[in-house]
Write a protein that holds these residues in place. Structure first.
Motif, PDB file in Angstrom:
ATOM      1  N   GLU A 142       0.815  -1.043   0.003  1.00 46.86           N
ATOM      2  CA  GLU A 142      -0.015  -0.008  -0.051  1.00 46.86           C
ATOM      3  C   GLU A 142       0.887   0.993  -0.201  1.00 46.86           C
ATOM      4  O   GLU A 142       1.970   1.223   0.430  1.00 46.86           O
ATOM      5  CB  GLU A 142      -0.964  -0.004   1.076  1.00 46.86           C
ATOM      6  N   VAL A 143       0.427   2.321  -0.894  1.00 48.23           N
ATOM      7  CA  VAL A 143       1.226   3.415  -0.902  1.00 48.23           C
ATOM      8  C   VAL A 143       0.130   4.364  -0.550  1.00 48.23           C
ATOM      9  O   VAL A 143      -0.281   5.345  -1.389  1.00 48.23           O
ATOM     10  CB  VAL A 143       1.711   3.873  -2.159  1.00 48.23           C
ATOM     11  N   PRO A 144      -0.109   4.869   0.663  1.00 48.90           N
ATOM     12  CA  PRO A 144      -1.110   5.744   1.192  1.00 48.90           C
ATOM     13  C   PRO A 144      -1.075   7.161   0.681  1.00 48.90           C
ATOM     14  O   PRO A 144      -2.030   7.901   0.629  1.00 48.90           O
ATOM     15  CB  PRO A 144      -1.257   5.538   2.751  1.00 48.90           C
ATOM     16  N   TYR A 145       0.468   7.681   0.711  1.00 50.37           N
ATOM     17  CA  TYR A 145       0.542   8.952   0.526  1.00 50.37           C
ATOM     18  C   TYR A 145       1.518   9.002  -0.759  1.00 50.37           C
ATOM     19  O   TYR A 145       2.867   9.491  -0.536  1.00 50.37           O
ATOM     20  CB  TYR A 145       1.086   9.755   1.549  1.00 50.37           C
ATOM     21  N   PRO A 146       1.144   8.917  -2.181  1.00 49.89           N
ATOM     22  CA  PRO A 146       2.052   8.925  -2.987  1.00 49.89           C
ATOM     23  C   PRO A 146       2.465  10.217  -3.431  1.00 49.89           C
ATOM     24  O   PRO A 146       2.037  11.325  -2.884  1.00 49.89           O
ATOM     25  CB  PRO A 146       1.056   8.509  -4.459  1.00 49.89           C
ATOM     26  N   HIS A 147       3.626  10.500  -4.004  1.00 46.23           N
ATOM     27  CA  HIS A 147       4.305  11.845  -4.488  1.00 46.23           C
ATOM     28  C   HIS A 147       3.282  12.546  -5.276  1.00 46.23           C
ATOM     29  O   HIS A 147       2.799  11.975  -5.866  1.00 46.23           O
ATOM     30  CB  HIS A 147       5.548  11.433  -5.143  1.00 46.23           C
ATOM     31  N   HIS A 148       3.071  13.774  -4.876  1.00 49.05           N
ATOM     32  CA  HIS A 148       2.224  14.903  -5.751  1.00 49.05           C
ATOM     33  C   HIS A 148       2.180  14.610  -6.973  1.00 49.05           C
ATOM     34  O   HIS A 148       1.248  14.728  -7.849  1.00 49.05           O
ATOM     35  CB  HIS A 148       2.174  16.117  -5.085  1.00 49.05           C
ATOM     36  N   ASP A 149       3.413  14.421  -7.389  1.00 44.23           N
ATOM     37  CA  ASP A 149       3.770  14.226  -9.170  1.00 44.23           C
ATOM     38  C   ASP A 149       3.223  13.089  -9.582  1.00 44.23           C
ATOM     39  O   ASP A 149       2.945  12.850 -10.832  1.00 44.23           O
ATOM     40  CB  ASP A 149       5.340  14.357  -9.415  1.00 44.23           C
ATOM     41  N   VAL A 150       3.062  12.051  -8.530  1.00 43.59           N
ATOM     42  CA  VAL A 150       2.600  10.614  -8.954  1.00 43.59           C
ATOM     43  C   VAL A 150       1.114  10.530  -9.196  1.00 43.59           C
ATOM     44  O   VAL A 150       0.423   9.783  -9.854  1.00 43.59           O
ATOM     45  CB  VAL A 150       3.224   9.389  -7.891  1.00 43.59           C
ATOM     46  N   GLU A 151       0.407  11.434  -8.398  1.00 39.47           N
ATOM     47  CA  GLU A 151      -1.208  11.313  -8.153  1.00 39.47           C
ATOM     48  C   GLU A 151      -1.829  11.382  -9.237  1.00 39.47           C
ATOM     49  O   GLU A 151      -3.066  10.428  -9.436  1.00 39.47           O
ATOM     50  CB  GLU A 151      -1.649  12.515  -7.263  1.00 39.47           C
ATOM     51  N   PRO A 152      -1.695  12.104 -10.202  1.00 38.05           N
ATOM     52  CA  PRO A 152      -2.435  12.116 -11.523  1.00 38.05           C
ATOM     53  C   PRO A 152      -2.337  10.371 -12.397  1.00 38.05           C
ATOM     54  O   PRO A 152      -3.400  10.301 -13.059  1.00 38.05           O
ATOM     55  CB  PRO A 152      -1.703  13.110 -12.484  1.00 38.05           C
ATOM     56  N   TYR A 153      -1.118   9.914 -11.728  1.00 39.24           N
ATOM     57  CA  TYR A 153      -1.107   8.463 -12.645  1.00 39.24           C
ATOM     58  C   TYR A 153      -1.711   7.290 -11.810  1.00 39.24           C
ATOM     59  O   TYR A 153      -1.992   6.380 -12.275  1.00 39.24           O
ATOM     60  CB  TYR A 153       0.381   8.124 -12.822  1.00 39.24           C
ATOM     61  N   VAL A 154      -2.048   7.515 -10.590  1.00 35.48           N
ATOM     62  CA  VAL A 154      -2.440   6.519  -9.540  1.00 35.48           C
ATOM     63  C   VAL A 154      -3.889   5.974 -10.162  1.00 35.48           C
ATOM     64  O   VAL A 154      -3.995   4.862  -9.930  1.00 35.48           O
ATOM     65  CB  VAL A 154      -2.774   7.087  -8.107  1.00 35.48           C
ATOM     66  N   PRO A 155      -4.772   6.677 -10.472  1.00 34.09           N
ATOM     67  CA  PRO A 155      -5.871   5.871 -10.735  1.00 34.09           C
ATOM     68  C   PRO A 155      -5.841   5.069 -11.907  1.00 34.09           C
ATOM     69  O   PRO A 155      -6.636   3.860 -12.132  1.00 34.09           O
ATOM     70  CB  PRO A 155      -6.971   7.175 -11.084  1.00 34.09           C
ATOM     71  N   HIS A 156      -5.233   5.463 -12.911  1.00 33.43           N
ATOM     72  CA  HIS A 156      -4.877   4.642 -14.264  1.00 33.43           C
ATOM     73  C   HIS A 156      -4.154   3.350 -13.874  1.00 33.43           C
ATOM     74  O   HIS A 156      -4.584   2.192 -14.296  1.00 33.43           O
ATOM     75  CB  HIS A 156      -4.051   5.417 -15.216  1.00 33.43           C
ATOM     76  N   ILE A 157      -3.108   3.494 -12.972  1.00 33.14           N
ATOM     77  CA  ILE A 157      -2.603   2.400 -12.556  1.00 33.14           C
ATOM     78  C   ILE A 157      -3.560   1.272 -11.481  1.00 33.14           C
ATOM     79  O   ILE A 157      -3.394   0.134 -11.821  1.00 33.14           O
ATOM     80  CB  ILE A 157      -1.312   2.546 -11.646  1.00 33.14           C
ATOM     81  N   GLU A 158      -4.073   1.959 -10.767  1.00 30.48           N
ATOM     82  CA  GLU A 158      -4.921   0.931 -10.020  1.00 30.48           C
ATOM     83  C   GLU A 158      -6.158   0.194 -10.901  1.00 30.48           C
ATOM     84  O   GLU A 158      -6.428  -0.774 -10.706  1.00 30.48           O
ATOM     85  CB  GLU A 158      -5.698   2.076  -8.847  1.00 30.48           C
ATOM     86  N   ALA A 159      -6.664   1.017 -11.997  1.00 28.18           N
ATOM     87  CA  ALA A 159      -7.471   0.791 -12.716  1.00 28.18           C
ATOM     88  C   ALA A 159      -6.913  -0.587 -13.410  1.00 28.18           C
ATOM     89  O   ALA A 159      -7.870  -1.780 -13.715  1.00 28.18           O
ATOM     90  CB  ALA A 159      -8.141   1.627 -13.746  1.00 28.18           C
ATOM     91  N   TRP A 160      -5.727  -0.703 -14.084  1.00 32.43           N
ATOM     92  CA  TRP A 160      -5.168  -1.767 -14.720  1.00 32.43           C
ATOM     93  C   TRP A 160      -4.777  -2.890 -13.775  1.00 32.43           C
ATOM     94  O   TRP A 160      -5.178  -4.057 -14.053  1.00 32.43           O
ATOM     95  CB  TRP A 160      -3.570  -1.332 -15.282  1.00 32.43           C
ATOM     96  N   LEU A 161      -4.352  -2.658 -12.627  1.00 31.41           N
ATOM     97  CA  LEU A 161      -4.171  -3.624 -11.676  1.00 31.41           C
ATOM     98  C   LEU A 161      -5.757  -4.432 -11.554  1.00 31.41           C
ATOM     99  O   LEU A 161      -5.974  -5.664 -11.326  1.00 31.41           O
ATOM    100  CB  LEU A 161      -3.711  -3.377 -10.228  1.00 31.41           C
ATOM    101  N   ASP A 162      -6.772  -3.642 -11.281  1.00 31.05           N
ATOM    102  CA  ASP A 162      -7.802  -4.323 -11.115  1.00 31.05           C
ATOM    103  C   ASP A 162      -8.716  -4.931 -12.092  1.00 31.05           C
ATOM    104  O   ASP A 162      -9.083  -5.866 -12.209  1.00 31.05           O
ATOM    105  CB  ASP A 162      -9.023  -3.056 -10.637  1.00 31.05           C
ATOM    106  N   ARG A 163      -8.115  -4.450 -13.388  1.00 32.23           N
ATOM    107  CA  ARG A 163      -8.785  -5.272 -14.691  1.00 32.23           C
ATOM    108  C   ARG A 163      -8.113  -6.275 -14.839  1.00 32.23           C
ATOM    109  O   ARG A 163      -8.582  -7.240 -15.426  1.00 32.23           O
ATOM    110  CB  ARG A 163      -8.602  -4.121 -15.818  1.00 32.23           C
ATOM    111  N   TYR A 164      -6.739  -6.379 -14.958  1.00 30.64           N
ATOM    112  CA  TYR A 164      -5.857  -7.701 -15.266  1.00 30.64           C
ATOM    113  C   TYR A 164      -5.454  -8.424 -13.996  1.00 30.64           C
ATOM    114  O   TYR A 164      -5.028  -9.708 -14.416  1.00 30.64           O
ATOM    115  CB  TYR A 164      -4.601  -7.231 -15.955  1.00 30.64           C
TER     116      TYR A 164
END
Length: 265
Positions: free
Chosen positions: A104-126
């Motif tokens: 778990e990464v509860p507080y990702p770096h602010h530069d990473v935040e826009p990428y988080v939903p996409h990565i989580e969606a990929w992990l959930d999908r595959y």
């Protein structure tokens, strides 16, 4: 845990150092740099022009004090952009690796935040089953090495993948993945050496702040042959440089060297 396989830089290229033999192998990315990329020249010039227009007042202020500094500011616009993008890309890769490992990464770096939903969606999908991440592929036969992003099992298939955060996905990703897939050994972060597993498919996960795309990548023998051609060119290029300019046979310095200066040198 160790720091994995050590790397060094020689003559502008990166080499991996084998943890057991000490042998050097050029990195896959260094070999790929042998491929001509004429578009980079236009891109670099475009970045300089954009900086000149966007930061016109800044350039003028710098030029009023130091003309060369203003020239350098524009000349290195592309390098500054690349450095910033590389730093963000590294942060995204770190986050992606941790999530692949189930952490778990509860507080990702602010530069990473826009990428988080996409990565989580990929992990959930595959629902990928992690086999390896950020380990080293080493070819004893063809003498090259490189760190790959992830090796996972999806729907029973072993997928070798690359995470890209650039604006576009370039054809070189296929050559890169083909090189990894045809390696002899896999060296883990704790320097354990095992045969590189059989790969069923190559893929690229392209993630930007706006979207994510998961695409298959061709990594067959035809693509690998392209890499081997570049690998041969890499060796020939290094060999052709040797001995062209020899050691200094004679030199003459300006001025007169006094006894005091000789004793001080």
């Amino acid at each position: 845990m160790s720091e994995g396989v050590r790397t060094i830089h020689q003559k502008g290229s990166r080499y991996y150092v084998h943890p057991e033999t000490g042998d050097l192998a050029p990195s896959v990315t260094s070999v790929l740099n042998m491929e001509a990329k004429p578009f980079l020249q236009n891109w670099s010039a475009g970045m300089a022009a954009e900086a000149a227009v966007t930061d016109l007042e800044v350039v003028q202020r710098i030029a009023s004090r130091d003309r060369q500094a203003a020239v350098d500011f524009l000349k290195f616009a592309a390098k500054r952009y690349t450095k910033v993008r590389a730093d963000v890309g590294s942060l995204v890769h770190d986050f992606f690796e941790l999530r692949l490992r189930g952490e778990e990464v509860p507080y990702p770096h602010h530069d990473v935040e826009p990428y988080v939903p996409h990565i989580e969606a990929w992990l959930d999908r595959y629902q990928p089953e992690l086999l390896n991440a950020e380990d080293v592929a080493w070819s004893r036969q063809h003498e090259y090495a490189g760190s790959f992003d992830f090796l996972v099992k999806i729907n029973g298939k072993v997928v070798l993948g690359d995470l890209k955060t650039s604006k576009s996905v370039y054809l070189s990703v296929a050559t890169q993945l083909a090189a990894y897939a045809n390696a002899d050994d896999l060296i883990t972060v704790d320097r354990k050496i095992v045969p590189f597993p059989k790969v069923d498919a190559g893929a690229v996960l392209h993630v930007t702040p706006q979207r994510a795309e998961f695409r298959p990548v061709k990594i067959d023998h035809e693509i690998f042959d392209r890499f081997l051609t570049l690998r041969k060119r890499f060796t020939e290029d290094r060999a052709s440089d040797a001995g062209i300019i020899g050691r200094v046979a004679w030199k003459n310095d300006a001025g007169h060297l006094t006894g005091t200066a000789r004793r001080a040198s």
